[in-house]
Design a protein around this motif. Structure first.
Motif, PDB file in Angstrom:
ATOM      1  N   ASP A 305      44.851  44.110  30.887  1.00  0.00           N
ATOM      2  CA  ASP A 305      43.783  44.962  31.922  1.00  0.00           C
ATOM      3  C   ASP A 305      45.159  45.921  32.804  1.00  0.00           C
ATOM      4  O   ASP A 305      44.398  46.462  33.456  1.00  0.00           O
ATOM      5  CB  ASP A 305      42.471  44.393  32.606  1.00  0.00           C
ATOM      6  N   GLU A 308      45.073  49.616  32.927  1.00  0.00           N
ATOM      7  CA  GLU A 308      43.605  50.071  33.608  1.00  0.00           C
ATOM      8  C   GLU A 308      43.652  49.913  35.556  1.00  0.00           C
ATOM      9  O   GLU A 308      42.733  51.114  35.756  1.00  0.00           O
ATOM     10  CB  GLU A 308      42.372  49.687  33.049  1.00  0.00           C
ATOM     11  N   ALA A 309      43.644  48.513  35.757  1.00  0.00           N
ATOM     12  CA  ALA A 309      43.276  49.215  36.256  1.00  0.00           C
ATOM     13  C   ALA A 309      44.608  49.467  38.165  1.00  0.00           C
ATOM     14  O   ALA A 309      44.046  49.696  39.007  1.00  0.00           O
ATOM     15  CB  ALA A 309      43.322  47.477  37.006  1.00  0.00           C
ATOM     16  N   ASP A 313      43.368  51.562  40.390  1.00  0.00           N
ATOM     17  CA  ASP A 313      43.897  52.057  41.980  1.00  0.00           C
ATOM     18  C   ASP A 313      44.609  53.703  42.074  1.00  0.00           C
ATOM     19  O   ASP A 313      44.970  54.126  43.717  1.00  0.00           O
ATOM     20  CB  ASP A 313      44.973  51.366  42.144  1.00  0.00           C
ATOM     21  N   LEU A 353      36.066  47.980  38.090  1.00  0.00           N
ATOM     22  CA  LEU A 353      36.752  46.808  38.849  1.00  0.00           C
ATOM     23  C   LEU A 353      35.703  45.571  38.570  1.00  0.00           C
ATOM     24  O   LEU A 353      36.947  44.326  38.956  1.00  0.00           O
ATOM     25  CB  LEU A 353      37.134  46.446  39.746  1.00  0.00           C
ATOM     26  N   MET A 356      36.072  43.584  34.751  1.00  0.00           N
ATOM     27  CA  MET A 356      37.086  43.445  34.719  1.00  0.00           C
ATOM     28  C   MET A 356      37.158  41.489  34.864  1.00  0.00           C
ATOM     29  O   MET A 356      38.039  41.651  34.746  1.00  0.00           O
ATOM     30  CB  MET A 356      38.227  44.317  35.088  1.00  0.00           C
ATOM     31  N   ARG A 357      37.620  42.057  37.047  1.00  0.00           N
ATOM     32  CA  ARG A 357      37.280  40.929  37.677  1.00  0.00           C
ATOM     33  C   ARG A 357      36.613  39.568  36.886  1.00  0.00           C
ATOM     34  O   ARG A 357      37.013  38.369  36.838  1.00  0.00           O
ATOM     35  CB  ARG A 357      36.847  40.708  38.732  1.00  0.00           C
ATOM     36  N   THR A 367      43.546  36.915  38.836  1.00  0.00           N
ATOM     37  CA  THR A 367      42.603  37.830  39.032  1.00  0.00           C
ATOM     38  C   THR A 367      43.310  38.928  40.771  1.00  0.00           C
ATOM     39  O   THR A 367      42.580  39.494  41.502  1.00  0.00           O
ATOM     40  CB  THR A 367      41.453  37.762  39.752  1.00  0.00           C
ATOM     41  N   THR A 369      45.196  41.011  40.940  1.00  0.00           N
ATOM     42  CA  THR A 369      45.985  42.732  41.580  1.00  0.00           C
ATOM     43  C   THR A 369      44.604  43.356  41.517  1.00  0.00           C
ATOM     44  O   THR A 369      44.202  44.048  42.166  1.00  0.00           O
ATOM     45  CB  THR A 369      46.762  43.259  40.113  1.00  0.00           C
ATOM     46  N   LEU A 370      43.792  42.523  40.878  1.00  0.00           N
ATOM     47  CA  LEU A 370      42.374  43.389  40.877  1.00  0.00           C
ATOM     48  C   LEU A 370      41.356  42.852  41.998  1.00  0.00           C
ATOM     49  O   LEU A 370      40.909  44.137  42.778  1.00  0.00           O
ATOM     50  CB  LEU A 370      41.080  42.660  40.032  1.00  0.00           C
ATOM     51  N   VAL A 373      42.766  45.816  44.744  1.00  0.00           N
ATOM     52  CA  VAL A 373      42.312  47.451  43.882  1.00  0.00           C
ATOM     53  C   VAL A 373      40.937  46.882  44.639  1.00  0.00           C
ATOM     54  O   VAL A 373      40.707  47.635  45.206  1.00  0.00           O
ATOM     55  CB  VAL A 373      43.056  47.572  42.982  1.00  0.00           C
TER      56      VAL A 373
END
Length: 400
Positions: A305, A308-309, A313, A353, A356-357, A367, A369-370, A373
């Motif tokens: 992912d 996309e993340a 951003d 987001l 995704m998390r 998680t 980077t998520l 963002v």
């Protein structure tokens, strides 16, 4: 068996320390964990950021969790002498015709060190500082035999990047490089302001002993297995970065493997996994401008992912730039843009987001980077609500 149980308990204590510090220092989860990993790997770290971002406080709080160790701290300046760092001259002995240095309480005897304004190291102290960081050796002023220093790890800090060749030599020896900025999430900033006037409840304070730490650094972490697929992934990453003209030295790549092992140990595993590769985000760049490129390449190996993340951003960053550019226009025009475009895009990014998390948590992926963002999305969304739509800042959290 007893040793294995003790090592597992030490790992749990280290995770508790990481959690406690992450809870205390807002928006510093990744910084805290990477600092702990750096210490466990026996490597040195740099905290790079403007004044007032709790760099020194965080370093002291982390190093203060090590019981029985000798801690040394110094604020460097361009005239700092080697003897101030490694041991002053023994005046009484000098009066007797003897030349001796007093090493107690200096870098020469430190197990853990914090060196503030590291790039202001004087030319006179440069070679000895490099010797301390590289080989853990100090060469006495009188030319005697080199002294072995017990240093496990040094945490360093600076408000700016190095500018000269001398400071660049030190910069190259700091394997882990962490950017530390001001808080961006409005709710976190509000919590920071409240903490200045509220009396905090006594917090838990987990510690570990020096002997336990040394065992982890010297025995437990090196014993963590590095499977062939991880080695292949590192080789793939190196080739990918070289195509983008991002080149790290062979020494830096080799030292990075111990970071991967330390990351796995901290997570309670005996084998390096794909998620541990994320720590390389803080190793393979030279300037902050290169960090996003390195992050994108690293995370594409770690998390499906990630692209996309990071794309989200970038889109959020573009909206923030546009908000700044529209600041001088009429309130009506700014509000129209916020309602028809910015608010809708930011709300959609926030929902995606969050989903995704949740998915990453379910399958056990990192998680980090998520979370970063998401923090940025919340900050930019809050700015749009307050600056463009006039929403009361105290109600922003409820709006989000």
């Amino acid at each position: 068996m007893r040793e294995e149980l003790q090592t597992a308990e030490t790992a749990r204590s280290l995770r508790a320390i990481t959690d406690e510090l992450s809870g205390r220092y807002l928006e510093r989860d990744d910084v805290v964990r990477t600092l702990v990993v750096s210490v466990l790997a026996g490597q040195h770290a740099l905290l790079l950021g403007p004044p007032g971002t709790a760099k020194s406080e965080l370093a002291r709080e982390l190093t203060g969790r090590i019981e029985g160790g000798t801690y040394w701290e110094i604020l460097l300046g361009k005239f700092t002498s080697p003897t101030r760092m490694f041991g002053p001259i023994d005046v009484a002995a000098l009066a007797r015709g003897e030349y001796r240095q007093v090493y107690e309480g200096r870098a020469t005897t430190a197990d853990i060190a914090f060196i503030d304004e590291i790039f202001k190291c004087s030319t006179a102290a440069l070679n000895e500082t490099l010797g301390l960081l590289n080989e853990r050796l100090y060469h006495p002023e009188n030319g005697g035999a080199p002294i072995h220093c017990p240093l496990i790890s040094a945490i360093t800090a600076s408000n700016e990047l190095p500018t000269g060749e001398d400071s660049a030599a030190i910069y190259d020896r700091l394997l882990v490089r962490l950017e530390v900025g001001y808080l961006v999430d409005p709710s976190n900033f509000a919590a920071l302001v409240r903490s200045a006037v509220e009396r905090p409840e006594p917090a838990e304070r987990t510690t570990i002993g020096l002997a336990e730490l040394r065992h982890v650094v010297n025995v437990a972490v090196p014993a963590v297995a590095v499977p062939d697929p991880i080695v292949d992934a590192v080789c793939t990453l190196r080739a990918s970065l070289r195509r983008k003209e991002l080149v790290a030295s062979d020494r830096r790549w080799r030292q990075s493997m111990r970071l991967l092992q330390a990351s796995a140990f901290l997570a309670g595993r005996q084998e390096v996994a794909d998620g541990d590769l994320a720590v390389l985000t803080h190793v393979l760049w030279n300037s902050p401008a290169e960090r996003p490129l390195v992050e994108r390449e690293v995370l594409q190996l770690v998390n499906p992912d990630a692209k996309e993340a990071l794309d989200l951003d970038d889109a959020i960053a573009e909206l923030e730039v546009e908000l700044d550019a529209r600041a001088g226009r009429s309130r009506e025009e700014l509000s129209e843009w916020a309602i028809k475009e910015a608010n809708k895009k930011l709300a959609g990014a926030g929902k995606r987001l969050t989903a995704m998390r949740s998915q990453a948590t379910t399958v056990g992926r990192s998680t980090t980077t998520l979370d970063r963002v998401i923090t940025r999305q919340r900050a930019v969304h809050a700015r749009v609500l307050t600056e463009a739509l006039g929403v009361d800042a105290s109600l922003v959290q409820a709006q989000l």
